[in-house]
Design a protein around this motif. Structure first.
Motif, PDB file in Angstrom:
ATOM      1  N   ASP A  49       0.820  -1.211   0.000  1.00 50.92           N
ATOM      2  CA  ASP A  49       0.000   0.000   0.000  1.00 50.92           C
ATOM      3  C   ASP A  49       0.861   1.271   0.000  1.00 50.92           C
ATOM      4  N   TYR A 100     -15.413  -6.460   4.545  1.00 48.14           N
ATOM      5  CA  TYR A 100     -14.071  -5.970   4.228  1.00 48.14           C
ATOM      6  C   TYR A 100     -14.100  -4.887   3.155  1.00 48.14           C
ATOM      7  N   LYS A 150     -14.359  -1.651   2.954  1.00 49.46           N
ATOM      8  CA  LYS A 150     -13.548  -0.422   3.015  1.00 49.46           C
ATOM      9  C   LYS A 150     -12.048  -0.692   2.891  1.00 49.46           C
ATOM     10  N   TYR A 151     -11.667  -1.968   2.934  1.00 49.40           N
ATOM     11  CA  TYR A 151     -10.259  -2.330   2.790  1.00 49.40           C
ATOM     12  C   TYR A 151      -9.945  -2.856   1.386  1.00 49.40           C
ATOM     13  N   CYS A 152     -10.955  -2.865   0.520  1.00 51.33           N
ATOM     14  CA  CYS A 152     -10.870  -3.606  -0.740  1.00 51.33           C
ATOM     15  C   CYS A 152     -10.555  -2.703  -1.931  1.00 51.33           C
ATOM     16  N   ALA A 179      -7.771  -7.535   1.003  1.00 49.17           N
ATOM     17  CA  ALA A 179      -8.587  -6.785   1.964  1.00 49.17           C
ATOM     18  C   ALA A 179      -8.538  -7.436   3.344  1.00 49.17           C
ATOM     19  N   ARG A 216      -5.258  -6.569   4.946  1.00 50.85           N
ATOM     20  CA  ARG A 216      -5.280  -5.196   5.475  1.00 50.85           C
ATOM     21  C   ARG A 216      -6.058  -5.134   6.789  1.00 50.85           C
ATOM     22  N   PHE A 217      -7.202  -5.797   6.809  1.00 50.78           N
ATOM     23  CA  PHE A 217      -8.041  -5.803   8.009  1.00 50.78           C
ATOM     24  C   PHE A 217      -7.281  -6.390   9.193  1.00 50.78           C
ATOM     25  N   LEU A 254      -4.488  -3.892  10.305  1.00 50.75           N
ATOM     26  CA  LEU A 254      -5.028  -2.702  10.959  1.00 50.75           C
ATOM     27  C   LEU A 254      -5.680  -3.028  12.289  1.00 50.75           C
ATOM     28  N   SER A 261      -8.223   0.058  13.033  1.00 54.96           N
ATOM     29  CA  SER A 261      -9.463  -0.193  12.293  1.00 54.96           C
ATOM     30  C   SER A 261     -10.557   0.763  12.674  1.00 54.96           C
TER      31      SER A 261
END
Length: 344
Positions: free
Chosen positions: A223, A302, A304-306, A331, A334-335, A338, A344
């Motif tokens: 990222d 997921y 918002k992480y995608c 995703a 990331r979840f 975080l 998160s």
């Protein structure tokens, strides 16, 4: 937005998106290649590509459609004897030219000619600064030395270089050395853990994907290096803005929205590019898809992480409106990161 308000590349792309201009077009010149990379999505390296006169016609049509950026890809484009003539003709029409190449065939003379043609960027791939690892993935002994020599020639001639590093289970522990090399040479750099199946459906190369544990270890670097959540054109209602301003033409003259979304919208032997761009019912359907049409995304925890790609959802999961398994894996990683970090 009108022409008087355009002040940057982002403005140009937003203007193209709003007015549905194919501003960015990728042309596959061939599929022949001097490497045999294990992760490659091309199933057979046999297509020598369109004849020069046909490419000239394509460029003329694209100029009339308002295209600005031409990306030339392969295979290995420098296996074509006429590659410099192709670039020269594209530049004579005012296109910004981007080249995707493995870099192994760039000698001093070729680099100088590319500099004189003022190409916008030369993009290549390095898997590892460890020769044995890089050569194992490319399938060619001595490939790293060839690539580095080519990049040295490009640097001497002040050509902008972009180094990419696909992450596989072979090179996952060595990509930071490639990042250091790119940084030391002032080359742009990115990594990607996205390995997808061959375009003929052969999924044997998916065995190269890293596991979920390794993915969590690299996702923050992924990222950071790829400027996550900063799309060049943003529209919260649309799952992919790029297909509103891009096109991909393969080495057989088949036309697609992009080289990731392989849903054919026409062929240059049956229709002009203007007819395809303006009248293709398949393209109109693809451009009509909105986020509200994606039922699985609506209920996904997921979301918002995608970073979902409809092309990969179609290629990997056979449903352009469904979940992209690759995007979901990223995703989830990331979840997990975080959440563990309390962000998160």
């Amino acid at each position: 937005m009108n022409a008087n308000n355009i002040n940057s590349i982002t403005d140009i792309y937003n203007c193209a998106y709003t007015n549905k201009i194919p501003i960015s077009v990728t042309l596959e010149l061939n599929t022949t290649c001097n490497f045999r990379c294990k992760h490659c999505y091309i199933p057979k390296h046999i297509e020598k590509g369109l004849e020069f006169e046909k490419i000239q016609m394509i460029f003329q049509e694209l100029r009339n459609l308002g295209t600005l950026n031409i990306t030339l890809t392969g295979g290995e484009v420098f296996l074509r004897d006429d590659i410099l003539s192709i670039i020269e003709y594209a530049r004579s029409l005012g296109f910004r030219v981007f080249i995707l190449s493995n870099g192994s065939l760039i000698n001093e003379e070729t680099a100088k000619e590319l500099s004189n043609l003022y190409i916008s960027e030369f993009s290549t791939t390095i898997f590892s600064m460890d020769k044995s690892i890089n050569d194992e993935i490319t399938g060619k002994k001595g490939s790293l030395n060839e690539i580095l020599l080519g990049l040295e020639n490009l640097k001497k001639n002040n050509i902008r270089v972009f180094v990419k590093c696909p992450i596989t289970n072979i090179n996952v522990d060595t990509y930071r050395d490639v990042e250091k090399y790119a940084k030391d040479n002032k080359f742009r750099f990115m990594i990607s853990p996205v390995i997808f199946s061959k375009i003929d459906g052969d999924s044997s190369n998916l065995s190269l994907r890293i596991d979920s544990i390794k993915l969590q270890q690299i996702i923050e670097d992924y990222d950071r290096l790829n400027c996550k959540n900063v799309p060049i054109v943003k529209d919260d209602n649309v799952p992919c803005t790029a297909i509103h301003y891009s096109m991909f033409i393969n080495s057989k003259g088949e036309v697609y929205p992009c080289n990731s979304l392989l849903s054919k919208i026409g062929t240059i032997y049956e229709s002009s590019l203007a007819e395809i761009w303006n009248n293709s019912s398949e393209l109109h359907y693809l451009q009509s898809i909105q986020n509200k049409n994606l039922p699985e995304c609506k209920k996904c925890g997921y979301k918002k992480y995608c970073e979902r790609c409809p092309g990969l959802a179609l290629l990997e999961d056979n449903n352009i409106l469904g979940c992209s398994s690759i995007a979901r894996q990223n995703a989830v990683a990331r979840f997990e990161i975080l959440t563990k970090g309390g962000k998160s």
